[in-house]
Design an enzyme around this catalytic site. Structure first.
Site, PDB file in Angstrom:
ATOM      1  N   ASP A  16       0.872  -1.169   0.000  1.00  0.00           N
ATOM      2  CA  ASP A  16       0.000   0.000   0.000  1.00  0.00           C
ATOM      3  C   ASP A  16       0.907   1.215   0.000  1.00  0.00           C
ATOM      4  OD1 ASP A  16      -2.162   1.700   0.125  1.00  0.00           O
ATOM      5  OD2 ASP A  16      -2.759   1.182   2.157  1.00  0.00           O
ATOM      6  N   SER A  17       0.304   2.407  -0.073  1.00  0.00           N
ATOM      7  CA  SER A  17       1.105   3.627  -0.095  1.00  0.00           C
ATOM      8  C   SER A  17       1.614   4.012   1.286  1.00  0.00           C
ATOM      9  CB  SER A  17       0.285   4.789  -0.670  1.00  0.00           C
ATOM     10  OG  SER A  17      -0.854   5.022   0.124  1.00  0.00           O
ATOM     11  N   CYS A  27      -4.641  -1.720  -1.489  1.00  0.00           N
ATOM     12  CA  CYS A  27      -4.941  -0.310  -1.712  1.00  0.00           C
ATOM     13  C   CYS A  27      -5.931  -0.220  -2.852  1.00  0.00           C
ATOM     14  CB  CYS A  27      -3.665   0.446  -2.070  1.00  0.00           C
ATOM     15  SG  CYS A  27      -3.932   2.145  -2.622  1.00  0.00           S
ATOM     16  N   ASN A  28      -7.019   0.494  -2.630  1.00  0.00           N
ATOM     17  CA  ASN A  28      -8.042   0.615  -3.670  1.00  0.00           C
ATOM     18  C   ASN A  28      -7.557   1.413  -4.871  1.00  0.00           C
ATOM     19  OD1 ASN A  28     -10.875  -0.422  -2.471  1.00  0.00           O
ATOM     20  ND2 ASN A  28      -9.621   0.427  -0.823  1.00  0.00           N
ATOM     21  N   THR A  29      -6.851   2.511  -4.615  1.00  0.00           N
ATOM     22  CA  THR A  29      -6.345   3.333  -5.713  1.00  0.00           C
ATOM     23  C   THR A  29      -5.364   2.545  -6.567  1.00  0.00           C
ATOM     24  OG1 THR A  29      -6.572   5.316  -4.348  1.00  0.00           O
ATOM     25  CG2 THR A  29      -5.189   5.493  -6.298  1.00  0.00           C
ATOM     26  N   GLU A  51      -3.167   9.194   8.103  1.00  0.00           N
ATOM     27  CA  GLU A  51      -1.755   8.780   8.031  1.00  0.00           C
ATOM     28  C   GLU A  51      -0.963   9.391   9.176  1.00  0.00           C
ATOM     29  OE1 GLU A  51       1.438   6.663   6.106  1.00  0.00           O
ATOM     30  OE2 GLU A  51      -0.715   6.631   5.713  1.00  0.00           O
ATOM     31  N   GLY A  70      -3.725   8.781  -3.919  1.00  0.00           N
ATOM     32  CA  GLY A  70      -5.027   9.269  -4.355  1.00  0.00           C
ATOM     33  C   GLY A  70      -5.039  10.539  -5.165  1.00  0.00           C
ATOM     34  N   CYS A 120     -10.849   2.809   0.943  1.00  0.00           N
ATOM     35  CA  CYS A 120      -9.435   3.138   1.089  1.00  0.00           C
ATOM     36  C   CYS A 120      -9.006   2.452   2.376  1.00  0.00           C
ATOM     37  CB  CYS A 120      -9.225   4.649   1.178  1.00  0.00           C
ATOM     38  SG  CYS A 120      -7.524   5.121   1.616  1.00  0.00           S
ATOM     39  N   THR A 121      -7.855   1.817   2.362  1.00  0.00           N
ATOM     40  CA  THR A 121      -7.456   1.030   3.532  1.00  0.00           C
ATOM     41  C   THR A 121      -7.150   1.891   4.748  1.00  0.00           C
ATOM     42  OG1 THR A 121      -5.208   0.954   2.597  1.00  0.00           O
ATOM     43  CG2 THR A 121      -6.628  -0.965   2.248  1.00  0.00           C
ATOM     44  N   HIS A 122      -7.075   3.209   4.567  1.00  0.00           N
ATOM     45  CA  HIS A 122      -6.933   4.100   5.717  1.00  0.00           C
ATOM     46  C   HIS A 122      -8.252   4.255   6.491  1.00  0.00           C
ATOM     47  CE1 HIS A 122      -3.292   5.263   3.561  1.00  0.00           C
ATOM     48  NE2 HIS A 122      -2.902   5.956   4.626  1.00  0.00           N
TER      49      HIS A 122
END
Length: 256
Positions: free
Chosen positions: A10-11, A73-75, A148, A43, A176-178
């Site tokens: 993921d980011s 990560c969805n993006t 984040e 994103g 979004c995984t956040h």
């Protein structure tokens, strides 16, 4: 091959939420996690930038002899359709799995989707949910940076605003995984809304793949979890403390 690692990326910190679930659900498997902090946030990047980055990352992980790559990560998932052309490793992306799960749990066939601007612009969730009565896509990149930085209390105003954008939906995809990290904040405003995270759908997809291809590691008594960041002075080690993940190491990994 059964003893090979499972790669997750993921980011930033969001994917650690999925990794935490996978580590628990697959206690005999070893994991590599890459936080692409150098390229954070995904994103707000262009489609071309994201596709190029996904190519580099999946090639790098493929070279590390892993048996599956999970794009947590969805993006990134929305911009990774081409990656299978360049690698031999199976890729599991989370949009299809998560959307299908939401369709199973909604009662009124009206589903909201909070995701990054890039994910919403990709129309991947809208396409995956095209057979329900109503989909309410919401661009919510503004939440990502606050989460984040662990500024959860500062998200309340934005959470309330975005809840008003999903109207009469009875189900909300945290696309979004956040976003699962603000579940408690969402509950302060709406206790009835069904929240769909990617953790369980991804875990189900991974189990299906490992079982189908006889790739379960059945001989491992000492789970190994290696964390990597693409940023030399990244903050992954500190961020990982927010999760129940017993990492073997945290190191820099160059992506090029």
């Amino acid at each position: 091959m059964k003893n090979s690692y499972i790669a997750v990326f993921d980011s930033g910190v969001g994917g650690l939420h999925i990794l935490e679930t996978l580590v628990k659900d697959f206690a005999s498997e070893n994991f590599i996690y890459l936080a692409d902090e150098e390229f954070f946030p995904y994103g707000v990047k262009t489609k071309e930038e994201l596709e190029n980055r996904m190519t580099l990352i999946t090639k790098k992980l493929d070279s590390m002899n892993v048996k599956v790559i999970i794009i947590a990560c969805n993006t990134a998932s929305a911009n990774s359709h081409h990656c299978h052309k360049f690698i031999n490793t199976k890729i599991i992306e989370i949009i299809s799995a998560t959307a299908n799960y939401a369709k199973l749990v909604t009662n009124n066939n009206k589903v909201g989707v909070w995701a990054t601007d890039a994910t919403i612009k990709s129309n991947k969730y809208q396409e995956a949910l095209s057979d329900i009565e109503m989909c309410y896509p919401v661009k919510a990149s503004d939440l990502v940076v606050l989460i984040e930085k662990n500024l959860i209390n500062d998200t309340k105003s934005l959470v309330n605003t975005h809840l008003n954008e999903i109207k009469d939906a009875d189900t909300l995809i945290l696309g979004c995984t956040h976003f699962p990290l603000v579940s408690d904040v969402i509950r302060e405003f709406n206790k009835e809304l069904q929240l769909v995270c990617s953790n369980e759908p991804v875990s189900i997809a991974l189990k299906d793949y490992l079982d189908k291809h006889n790739l379960n590691n059945t001989t491992n008594d000492n789970q190994i979890i290696d964390l990597y960041t693409s940023k030399i002075d990244g903050e992954l080690k500190e961020k990982a403390k927010r999760f129940n993940i017993n990492a073997n190491k945290v190191e820099y990994l160059e992506i090029k």
